[in-house]
Write an enzyme that holds these catalytic residues in place. Structure first.
Site, PDB file in Angstrom:
ATOM      1  N   SER A  25       0.810  -1.208   0.000  1.00 25.97           N
ATOM      2  CA  SER A  25       0.000   0.000   0.000  1.00 25.97           C
ATOM      3  C   SER A  25       0.845   1.260   0.000  1.00 25.97           C
ATOM      4  O   SER A  25       2.072   1.216   0.084  1.00 25.97           O
ATOM      5  CB  SER A  25      -0.960   0.063   1.188  1.00 25.97           C
ATOM      6  OG  SER A  25      -0.231   0.258   2.373  1.00 25.97           O
ATOM      7  N   TYR A  58      -2.689   0.474  -3.375  1.00 23.27           N
ATOM      8  CA  TYR A  58      -3.932   1.012  -2.817  1.00 23.27           C
ATOM      9  C   TYR A  58      -3.592   1.916  -1.643  1.00 23.27           C
ATOM     10  O   TYR A  58      -2.519   1.839  -1.052  1.00 23.27           O
ATOM     11  CB  TYR A  58      -4.875  -0.115  -2.396  1.00 23.27           C
ATOM     12  CG  TYR A  58      -4.325  -0.996  -1.300  1.00 23.27           C
ATOM     13  CD1 TYR A  58      -4.610  -0.734   0.035  1.00 23.27           C
ATOM     14  CD2 TYR A  58      -3.498  -2.075  -1.603  1.00 23.27           C
ATOM     15  CE1 TYR A  58      -4.081  -1.535   1.045  1.00 23.27           C
ATOM     16  CE2 TYR A  58      -2.973  -2.874  -0.602  1.00 23.27           C
ATOM     17  CZ  TYR A  58      -3.272  -2.599   0.718  1.00 23.27           C
ATOM     18  OH  TYR A  58      -2.745  -3.377   1.706  1.00 23.27           O
TER      19      TYR A  58
END
Length: 116
Positions: A25, A58
């Protein structure tokens, strides 16, 4: 017809940290997320201005006001602390719905110096 268009962009963010021992992430200061309408777990494309690397990951929420832009997991191998990056999110829009992207230009300390 639906088109995939640029929705959000953090331009010239500075990488403040990296952690290989994480699932993956990009951690982004919550205030910066709000400035360009990024949501936690949203898919983003990251471009490293210093080395040309481009990769997807993400978003996870970082502490508001911290200026945090930190890469985790495998993506951390593609950047160095201090690198300038561009973070982009895209969305599907009807031609009549699209009003252009929300763009924040970042300066020192990952503070917003301009909004488009």
């Amino acid at each position: 017809m639906m088109r995939l268009m640029l929705k959000s962009k953090l331009h010239m963010a500075t990488v403040t940290g990296k952690n290989l021992e994480y699932e993956g992430s990009i951690e982004i200061d919550e205030e910066l997320m709000k400035a360009v309408d990024l949501k936690e777990n949203e898919f983003v494309l990251v471009a490293d201005v210093n080395n040309g690397a481009r990769f997807e990951t993400y978003v996870i929420k970082g502490k508001a006001g911290s200026g945090t832009i930190a890469l985790n997991g495998a993506a951390a191998r593609l950047v160095e602390v201090g690198d300038k990056i561009i973070i982009m999110s895209f969305g599907l829009f009807d031609e009549n719905e699209y009003r252009g992207p929300k763009v924040a230009i970042l300066g020192e300390g990952n503070k917003v110096v301009g909004l488009k």
